[in-house]
Structure formats: C-alpha cells, structure tokens
Design a protein around this motif. Structure first.
Motif, PDB file in Angstrom:
ATOM      1  N   GLY A  67       1.049  -1.039   0.052  1.00  0.00           N
ATOM      2  CA  GLY A  67       0.157   0.018   0.138  1.00  0.00           C
ATOM      3  C   GLY A  67       0.974   1.153   0.081  1.00  0.00           C
ATOM      4  O   GLY A  67       1.406   1.152  -0.628  1.00  0.00           O
ATOM      5  N   PRO A  68       0.558   2.390   0.719  1.00  0.00           N
ATOM      6  CA  PRO A  68       1.112   3.354   1.038  1.00  0.00           C
ATOM      7  C   PRO A  68       2.702   3.120   1.421  1.00  0.00           C
ATOM      8  O   PRO A  68       3.304   4.431   1.728  1.00  0.00           O
ATOM      9  CB  PRO A  68       0.324   4.541   1.587  1.00  0.00           C
ATOM     10  CG  PRO A  68      -0.283   3.664   2.364  1.00  0.00           C
ATOM     11  CD  PRO A  68      -0.233   2.144   1.783  1.00  0.00           C
ATOM     12  N   HIS A  69       3.627   2.373   2.509  1.00  0.00           N
ATOM     13  CA  HIS A  69       3.938   2.063   2.842  1.00  0.00           C
ATOM     14  C   HIS A  69       5.252   2.334   1.706  1.00  0.00           C
ATOM     15  O   HIS A  69       5.760   1.256   0.594  1.00  0.00           O
ATOM     16  CB  HIS A  69       4.139   0.815   3.669  1.00  0.00           C
ATOM     17  CG  HIS A  69       5.272   1.334   4.824  1.00  0.00           C
ATOM     18  ND1 HIS A  69       5.403  -0.025   6.076  1.00  0.00           N
ATOM     19  CD2 HIS A  69       6.919   1.399   4.536  1.00  0.00           C
ATOM     20  CE1 HIS A  69       6.517  -0.035   6.185  1.00  0.00           C
ATOM     21  NE2 HIS A  69       7.059   1.342   6.092  1.00  0.00           N
ATOM     22  N   PRO A  70       6.390   2.741   2.123  1.00  0.00           N
ATOM     23  CA  PRO A  70       7.514   3.432   1.297  1.00  0.00           C
ATOM     24  C   PRO A  70       8.794   2.167   0.927  1.00  0.00           C
ATOM     25  O   PRO A  70       8.888   2.147   2.060  1.00  0.00           O
ATOM     26  CB  PRO A  70       7.723   4.630   1.942  1.00  0.00           C
ATOM     27  CG  PRO A  70       7.482   5.100   2.553  1.00  0.00           C
ATOM     28  CD  PRO A  70       6.255   3.675   3.144  1.00  0.00           C
ATOM     29  N   ASP A  71       9.061   1.883   0.193  1.00  0.00           N
ATOM     30  CA  ASP A  71      10.235   0.891  -0.191  1.00  0.00           C
ATOM     31  C   ASP A  71      11.204   1.461   0.455  1.00  0.00           C
ATOM     32  O   ASP A  71      11.819   0.113   1.095  1.00  0.00           O
ATOM     33  CB  ASP A  71      10.465   1.084  -1.674  1.00  0.00           C
ATOM     34  CG  ASP A  71       9.357   0.595  -3.271  1.00  0.00           C
ATOM     35  OD1 ASP A  71       8.343  -0.057  -2.506  1.00  0.00           O
ATOM     36  OD2 ASP A  71       9.600   1.152  -4.132  1.00  0.00           O
ATOM     37  N   LYS A  72      11.945   2.582   0.887  1.00  0.00           N
ATOM     38  CA  LYS A  72      12.153   2.594   1.570  1.00  0.00           C
ATOM     39  C   LYS A  72      12.578   2.575   3.486  1.00  0.00           C
ATOM     40  O   LYS A  72      13.370   1.428   3.861  1.00  0.00           O
ATOM     41  CB  LYS A  72      13.039   4.629   1.793  1.00  0.00           C
ATOM     42  CG  LYS A  72      14.290   4.867   2.816  1.00  0.00           C
ATOM     43  CD  LYS A  72      14.356   6.349   2.906  1.00  0.00           C
ATOM     44  CE  LYS A  72      15.978   6.470   3.532  1.00  0.00           C
ATOM     45  NZ  LYS A  72      15.513   8.189   3.331  1.00  0.00           N
ATOM     46  N   SER A  73      11.567   2.455   3.676  1.00  0.00           N
ATOM     47  CA  SER A  73      11.073   2.354   5.301  1.00  0.00           C
ATOM     48  C   SER A  73      10.989   0.685   5.535  1.00  0.00           C
ATOM     49  O   SER A  73      11.485   0.037   5.647  1.00  0.00           O
ATOM     50  CB  SER A  73      10.195   2.592   5.492  1.00  0.00           C
ATOM     51  OG  SER A  73       9.628   2.070   6.372  1.00  0.00           O
ATOM     52  N   ALA A 102      19.952   4.586   5.376  1.00  0.00           N
ATOM     53  CA  ALA A 102      19.326   5.746   5.241  1.00  0.00           C
ATOM     54  C   ALA A 102      19.492   6.863   4.154  1.00  0.00           C
ATOM     55  O   ALA A 102      18.382   7.389   3.127  1.00  0.00           O
ATOM     56  CB  ALA A 102      18.645   6.300   6.298  1.00  0.00           C
ATOM     57  N   ALA A 103      20.857   6.949   4.891  1.00  0.00           N
ATOM     58  CA  ALA A 103      21.521   8.499   3.744  1.00  0.00           C
ATOM     59  C   ALA A 103      21.298   7.657   2.246  1.00  0.00           C
ATOM     60  O   ALA A 103      21.974   8.250   0.974  1.00  0.00           O
ATOM     61  CB  ALA A 103      23.036   7.983   3.554  1.00  0.00           C
ATOM     62  N   ARG A 104      21.161   6.318   1.540  1.00  0.00           N
ATOM     63  CA  ARG A 104      21.132   5.428   0.547  1.00  0.00           C
ATOM     64  C   ARG A 104      20.698   6.436  -0.842  1.00  0.00           C
ATOM     65  O   ARG A 104      18.577   6.337  -0.248  1.00  0.00           O
ATOM     66  CB  ARG A 104      20.796   4.331   0.676  1.00  0.00           C
ATOM     67  CG  ARG A 104      20.667   3.269  -0.872  1.00  0.00           C
ATOM     68  CD  ARG A 104      20.720   1.770  -0.237  1.00  0.00           C
ATOM     69  NE  ARG A 104      21.225   1.119  -0.560  1.00  0.00           N
ATOM     70  CZ  ARG A 104      20.264   0.376  -2.011  1.00  0.00           C
ATOM     71  NH1 ARG A 104      20.063   0.869  -2.187  1.00  0.00           N
ATOM     72  NH2 ARG A 104      21.277  -0.812  -2.962  1.00  0.00           N
ATOM     73  N   GLY A 105      20.694   6.166  -1.989  1.00  0.00           N
ATOM     74  CA  GLY A 105      19.171   6.887  -3.139  1.00  0.00           C
ATOM     75  C   GLY A 105      18.333   5.713  -3.157  1.00  0.00           C
ATOM     76  O   GLY A 105      17.310   6.369  -2.767  1.00  0.00           O
ATOM     77  N   ALA A 106      18.830   4.714  -4.313  1.00  0.00           N
ATOM     78  CA  ALA A 106      17.360   3.850  -4.296  1.00  0.00           C
ATOM     79  C   ALA A 106      17.039   3.360  -4.035  1.00  0.00           C
ATOM     80  O   ALA A 106      18.342   2.000  -2.983  1.00  0.00           O
ATOM     81  CB  ALA A 106      17.982   3.676  -6.343  1.00  0.00           C
ATOM     82  N   TRP A 107      15.760   2.413  -4.371  1.00  0.00           N
ATOM     83  CA  TRP A 107      15.614   1.421  -2.781  1.00  0.00           C
ATOM     84  C   TRP A 107      14.494   0.434  -4.257  1.00  0.00           C
ATOM     85  O   TRP A 107      13.766   0.637  -5.054  1.00  0.00           O
ATOM     86  CB  TRP A 107      14.203   1.780  -2.071  1.00  0.00           C
ATOM     87  CG  TRP A 107      15.248   2.402  -1.085  1.00  0.00           C
ATOM     88  CD1 TRP A 107      15.457   4.141  -1.351  1.00  0.00           C
ATOM     89  CD2 TRP A 107      15.833   2.430   0.132  1.00  0.00           C
ATOM     90  NE1 TRP A 107      16.241   4.492  -0.005  1.00  0.00           N
ATOM     91  CE2 TRP A 107      17.300   3.400   0.814  1.00  0.00           C
ATOM     92  CE3 TRP A 107      16.035   1.333   0.859  1.00  0.00           C
ATOM     93  CZ2 TRP A 107      17.962   3.811   1.643  1.00  0.00           C
ATOM     94  CZ3 TRP A 107      17.308   1.076   1.235  1.00  0.00           C
ATOM     95  CH2 TRP A 107      17.873   2.537   1.914  1.00  0.00           C
ATOM     96  N   PRO A 108      15.313  -1.184  -3.907  1.00  0.00           N
ATOM     97  CA  PRO A 108      14.415  -1.829  -4.093  1.00  0.00           C
ATOM     98  C   PRO A 108      12.831  -2.160  -3.959  1.00  0.00           C
ATOM     99  O   PRO A 108      13.194  -1.643  -2.501  1.00  0.00           O
ATOM    100  CB  PRO A 108      15.481  -2.918  -4.536  1.00  0.00           C
ATOM    101  CG  PRO A 108      15.611  -2.877  -2.893  1.00  0.00           C
ATOM    102  CD  PRO A 108      16.255  -1.547  -2.927  1.00  0.00           C
ATOM    103  N   HIS A 109      12.067  -1.783  -4.735  1.00  0.00           N
ATOM    104  CA  HIS A 109      10.573  -2.746  -4.312  1.00  0.00           C
ATOM    105  C   HIS A 109      10.186  -4.059  -4.408  1.00  0.00           C
ATOM    106  O   HIS A 109      10.703  -5.174  -4.364  1.00  0.00           O
ATOM    107  CB  HIS A 109       9.689  -2.203  -5.100  1.00  0.00           C
ATOM    108  CG  HIS A 109       7.763  -2.754  -4.240  1.00  0.00           C
ATOM    109  ND1 HIS A 109       7.334  -2.214  -3.649  1.00  0.00           N
ATOM    110  CD2 HIS A 109       6.680  -3.254  -5.394  1.00  0.00           C
ATOM    111  CE1 HIS A 109       6.169  -2.330  -3.549  1.00  0.00           C
ATOM    112  NE2 HIS A 109       5.873  -3.626  -4.101  1.00  0.00           N
ATOM    113  N   LEU A 110       9.903  -4.505  -2.940  1.00  0.00           N
ATOM    114  CA  LEU A 110       9.643  -5.530  -2.744  1.00  0.00           C
ATOM    115  C   LEU A 110       8.056  -5.463  -2.036  1.00  0.00           C
ATOM    116  O   LEU A 110       7.607  -5.870  -1.129  1.00  0.00           O
ATOM    117  CB  LEU A 110      10.670  -6.294  -0.799  1.00  0.00           C
ATOM    118  CG  LEU A 110      11.963  -5.704  -0.899  1.00  0.00           C
ATOM    119  CD1 LEU A 110      12.896  -5.552  -0.079  1.00  0.00           C
ATOM    120  CD2 LEU A 110      12.837  -6.382  -2.236  1.00  0.00           C
ATOM    121  N   GLU A 111       7.953  -7.244  -3.000  1.00  0.00           N
ATOM    122  CA  GLU A 111       6.892  -7.750  -2.934  1.00  0.00           C
ATOM    123  C   GLU A 111       6.267  -8.182  -1.172  1.00  0.00           C
ATOM    124  O   GLU A 111       7.196  -9.744  -1.047  1.00  0.00           O
ATOM    125  CB  GLU A 111       6.532  -8.273  -3.878  1.00  0.00           C
ATOM    126  CG  GLU A 111       4.837  -8.430  -5.091  1.00  0.00           C
ATOM    127  CD  GLU A 111       4.198  -6.804  -4.951  1.00  0.00           C
ATOM    128  OE1 GLU A 111       3.214  -6.741  -3.981  1.00  0.00           O
ATOM    129  OE2 GLU A 111       4.481  -6.231  -5.314  1.00  0.00           O
TER     130      GLU A 111
END
Ligand SMILES: [Zn+2]
Length: 166
Positions: A67-73, A102-111
């Motif tokens: 849902g709305p939960h960001p990939d980073k978190s 957390a300083a990293r830039g890009a985040w994978p989307h994990l289903e």
C-alpha cells in the motif's frame, strides 16, 4: 452482527472502530491502535524497552509493508530484522547501521509475502507479564522474518553495504 475490518498488512480482523489512521504503514486503525498499546507497555518498562523495542518497531513495519508504505522504510526495517535475528546485533549497533543505510539513494520494491502465518499485534498485546511480552515479540519477529524469506538475500546485501564501511 458486528462489522469488522481486516488489517491490509497483517490480516488481523477486528471489530470496526470509529478511529482513523493516516500514517504510512499499510495498517488498519484497529491494528495501529493495538501497536500503540504495545509501545506504551514498552515505554513503561525500561528493561523491555531496551531489549525489544527496536525489534517491535522493525517487525511491525515489515509486517505492514505494501500500500502506501514507502520502499525505503520497508527495506530499512527489514535490514533491522536481519541484523537482530541473523547477526545477533544489539539494538545500539542496529540503529546506527540503519541510519547509515537511510542515506542511500535508490530502493528496491519488495513484494510482501502472501502467506500470513504469523502472530499479530493482537497476540502480543495479550502478554500478561514482561517476560511473556519479550517472548511474544521475539516469536512475532521470527515469524515475520521467516515469511519474508524470499527477500532475505536483499536484506543481507543492503546490510553488507553499511556493515563494511566503518
Ligand atoms: Zn496489522
């Protein structure tokens, strides 16, 4: 008949309350309210707080991906679970690692996993003693981590990025 609502993250079904929820976890207002009770109990008891609070927060966050939960978190909290459960690191070493990550830039989307064989906030909130609370949080964390096994390698790789740079 009581009207119920199912938590989109963990699947917990509870009688529908008139609460609302506007945080970014993929959670029902009822489940979020139980999480608040769990946190309140931890803040009342410094021994529990020190030992399992980080694990409680990481477990709840990962269990409420989607849902709305960001990939980073989702990724950062999954790494928190990895460091606690697979590497056995204490919370005071996990937090700085998560901050560096957390300083990293890009985040994978994990289903998120479809299988939901795990405890929920409802089970943990029923703990009758601090010892039981700690035991239930650990069990909850292990089950959520296990359900996410498809993404364990990603968590390990992200953790290596921050554990190697010191
Ligand atoms: Zn939930």
């Amino acid at each position: 008949m009581v009207e119920t609502r199912v938590c989109p993250g963990c699947g917990l079904e509870m009688p529908r309350s008139d609460r609302s929820y506007d945080h970014y976890f993929n959670a029902s207002p009822e489940c979020w309210s139980l999480f608040g009770e769990i946190e309140a109990r931890e803040f009342e008891n410094p021994a529990i707080l020190r030992r399992v609070h980080q694990l409680t927060v990481d477990t709840y966050a990962v269990q409420h991906a989607g849902g709305p939960h960001p990939d980073k978190s989702v990724c950062i909290h999954l790494v928190g679970l990895y460091l606690a459960l697979e590497r056995g690191l204490p919370p005071e070493r996990i937090r700085p690692a998560m901050q560096r990550l957390a300083a990293r830039g890009a985040w994978p989307h994990l289903e998120p996993p479809r299988e939901r064989e795990w405890l929920t906030t409802y089970d943990v909130a029923l703990a009758a003693s601090p010892e039981e609370h700690i035991r239930l949080v650990r069990q909850w964390a292990e089950q959520v981590w296990h359900a996410w096994r498809e993404h364990h390698a990603v968590a390990r790789a992200l953790a290596e990025e921050v554990l190697s740079e010191r």
